[in-house]
Design an enzyme around this catalytic site. Structure first.
Site, short mmCIF file in Angstrom:
data_model
loop_
_atom_site.label_atom_id
_atom_site.label_comp_id
_atom_site.label_asym_id
_atom_site.label_seq_id
_atom_site.Cartn_x
_atom_site.Cartn_y
_atom_site.Cartn_z
N TYR A 1 0.84 -1.20 0.00
CA TYR A 1 0.00 0.00 0.00
C TYR A 1 0.88 1.26 0.00
O TYR A 1 0.38 2.37 -0.18
CB TYR A 1 -0.94 0.06 1.22
CG TYR A 1 -1.92 -1.09 1.32
CD1 TYR A 1 -2.08 -2.01 0.30
CD2 TYR A 1 -2.70 -1.26 2.46
CE1 TYR A 1 -2.97 -3.07 0.40
CE2 TYR A 1 -3.60 -2.30 2.57
CZ TYR A 1 -3.72 -3.21 1.54
OH TYR A 1 -4.61 -4.26 1.67
N HIS B 1 0.38 -11.57 2.41
CA HIS B 1 -0.65 -10.83 1.66
C HIS B 1 -1.45 -11.75 0.71
O HIS B 1 -2.67 -11.73 0.71
CB HIS B 1 0.00 -9.69 0.89
CG HIS B 1 -0.93 -8.56 0.59
ND1 HIS B 1 -0.51 -7.26 0.48
CD2 HIS B 1 -2.26 -8.53 0.35
CE1 HIS B 1 -1.55 -6.48 0.20
NE2 HIS B 1 -2.62 -7.24 0.11
N1 LIG Z 1 -5.79 -8.46 1.81
C1 LIG Z 1 -6.08 -8.02 0.61
O1 LIG Z 1 -5.73 -8.65 -0.41
C2 LIG Z 1 -6.87 -6.76 0.46
C3 LIG Z 1 -7.42 -6.43 -0.78
C4 LIG Z 1 -8.17 -5.24 -0.87
C5 LIG Z 1 -8.36 -4.44 0.25
N2 LIG Z 1 -7.80 -4.79 1.45
C6 LIG Z 1 -8.02 -3.97 2.69
O2 LIG Z 1 -9.41 -3.80 2.87
C7 LIG Z 1 -9.69 -2.41 3.04
C8 LIG Z 1 -11.09 -2.07 2.56
O3 LIG Z 1 -11.29 -2.51 1.24
P1 LIG Z 1 -11.74 -1.55 0.04
O4 LIG Z 1 -11.24 -0.18 0.26
O5 LIG Z 1 -11.37 -2.28 -1.19
O6 LIG Z 1 -13.33 -1.61 0.10
P2 LIG Z 1 -14.49 -0.99 1.02
O7 LIG Z 1 -13.96 -0.58 2.34
O8 LIG Z 1 -15.58 -1.98 0.98
O9 LIG Z 1 -14.95 0.27 0.18
C9 LIG Z 1 -14.28 1.50 0.19
C10 LIG Z 1 -15.08 2.48 -0.65
O10 LIG Z 1 -16.39 2.64 -0.09
C11 LIG Z 1 -16.63 4.01 0.20
N3 LIG Z 1 -17.37 4.03 1.48
C12 LIG Z 1 -16.86 3.81 2.71
N4 LIG Z 1 -17.84 3.87 3.64
C13 LIG Z 1 -18.99 4.13 2.98
C14 LIG Z 1 -20.32 4.31 3.40
N5 LIG Z 1 -20.67 4.24 4.69
N6 LIG Z 1 -21.27 4.57 2.44
C15 LIG Z 1 -20.92 4.64 1.14
N7 LIG Z 1 -19.66 4.47 0.69
C16 LIG Z 1 -18.71 4.23 1.60
C17 LIG Z 1 -15.28 4.67 0.28
O11 LIG Z 1 -15.35 6.01 -0.13
P3 LIG Z 1 -14.70 7.27 0.67
O12 LIG Z 1 -13.31 6.89 1.07
O13 LIG Z 1 -14.73 8.33 -0.36
O14 LIG Z 1 -15.58 7.55 1.85
C18 LIG Z 1 -14.47 3.84 -0.72
O15 LIG Z 1 -14.68 4.30 -2.03
C19 LIG Z 1 -8.57 -1.72 2.24
O16 LIG Z 1 -8.42 -0.38 2.60
C20 LIG Z 1 -7.40 -2.58 2.63
O17 LIG Z 1 -6.93 -2.21 3.91
C21 LIG Z 1 -7.07 -5.94 1.57
#
Ligand SMILES: NC(=O)c1ccc[n+]([C@@H]2O[C@H](COP(=O)([O-])OP(=O)(O)OC[C@H]3O[C@@H](n4cnc5c(N)ncnc54)[C@H](OP(=O)(O)O)[C@@H]3O)[C@@H](O)[C@H]2O)c1
Length: 280
Positions: free
Chosen positions: A52, A110
């Site tokens: 990241y 990861h």
């Molecule tokens: N281990 C892995 O392989 C892996 C892969 C992918 C992700 N991850 C981890 O998982 C975390 C979360 O995943 P993600 O960012 O892909 O998906 P997510 O948290 O499901 O979605 C994030 C998106 O949703 C929006 N959002 C957040 N809260 C909201 C709400 N209450 N209402 C409407 N929209 C909302 C955010 O916008 P705003 O920011 O504009 O509010 C952002 O665009 C990552 O940050 C990372 O730490 C791990």
């Protein structure tokens, strides 16, 4: 009806909150500000990774927030290019330095990258790092049942958690059962489903209206009630607060089942099947 406790107890004796904070792709001063706001709003688990490229920002946010160090757990991840044993240990030392932490609270592999076959070496390195005190909790991410079995067989040590793609369109029922059997905490990445967020789906919208909460809160509450620890990312302080505020209402068993019924075999967001998708 499930009444989840307010904390997850991991197999290694440590605890985790019901909801953590995803930090990808928060970077730079704006990223630090978003993370400080998350910590001030009550998040106590930050999810980062070498890939990241924001571990420095995570460490800086932790210090700027003024939240006592011992209250927060920072999780980072070893990337695929560092799976070989010595490289994995080096990756952990470098992460600790970038984070500015003596000890890494949580370290995960990861992705398993099975075609390269080096993930058991990375796991052996994590086991060693835990014994030496460099890392407190060790776990994995994107591991299938087969990958889990292999590392447990080879080391006798079971990962404390496995972080997977998990959201209403891909509820991971089978892996959750595997985790339950092995005493592994299920963590959810992309817990809201990102661009596929099911906020308009009747199962979610109706429950939101019934409980006078937002669709996002319904989805995150669904995670809590199925035993999954979601890691929502938001750069927006009001959404950050909303996403953490999921303990004041409870979905009925029927509401939970209706959200789970949105699941599809091909519900992954970008085809991230750990048997074939590899990340370095
Ligand atoms: N281990 C892995 O392989 C892996 C892969 C992918 C992700 N991850 C981890 O998982 C975390 C979360 O995943 P993600 O960012 O892909 O998906 P997510 O948290 O499901 O979605 C994030 C998106 O949703 C929006 N959002 C957040 N809260 C909201 C709400 N209450 N209402 C409407 N929209 C909302 C955010 O916008 P705003 O920011 O504009 O509010 C952002 O665009 C990552 O940050 C990372 O730490 C791990």
């Amino acid at each position: 009806m499930t009444t989840p406790s307010s904390t997850h107890h991991l197999s290694d004796g440590t605890d985790a909150p019901l909801v953590g904070f995803g930090t990808y792709p928060l970077r730079g001063e704006e990223g630090i500000a978003a993370m400080v706001s998350a910590l001030e709003g009550g998040y106590r688990w930050l999810d980062t990774a070498v890939n990241y490229e924001n571990e420095v920002e995570v460490g800086e946010a932790l210090r700027r927030s003024g939240v006592p160090r011992e209250e927060v757990r920072v999780a980072t991840k070893i990337p695929g290019r560092f799976h070989a044993h010595d490289l994995a240990l080096q990756s952990l030392r470098d992460s600790a330095q970038r984070l500015g932490l003596e000890q890494i609270d949580v370290a995960l592999i990861h992705w398993p990258n099975p075609s390269r076959g080096l993930y058991p070496q990375a796991w052996a390195a994590l086991v060693e790092a835990q014994r030496e005190g460099l890392v407190r909790t060790i776990g994995v991410s994107n591991f299938t049942e087969e990958h889990l079995a292999r590392v447990v067989d080879e080391t006798g040590v079971t990962p404390a958690l496995n972080q997977l793609e998990l959201h209403p369109r891909f509820p991971q029922e089978r892996m959750r059962a595997v985790h339950e059997r092995l005493g592994i905490l299920t963590q959810a990445w992309s817990p809201l489903g990102k661009r596929e967020a099911p906020f308009e789906e009747e199962a979610v919208a109706r429950a939101a209206a019934t409980h006078d909460v937002t669709p996002g809160q319904v989805v995150l509450r669904w995670h809590v009630q199925i035993g999954s620890m979601p890691l929502p990312k938001s750069a927006t302080p009001s959404r950050q607060r909303e996403n953490l505020d999921v303990t004041g209402f409870e979905l009925t068993d029927d509401e939970v089942a209706a959200v789970s019924a949105l699941g599809r075999q091909d519900g992954r967001l970008f085809g991230g099947d750990p048997d074939t998708h590899e990340e370095m």
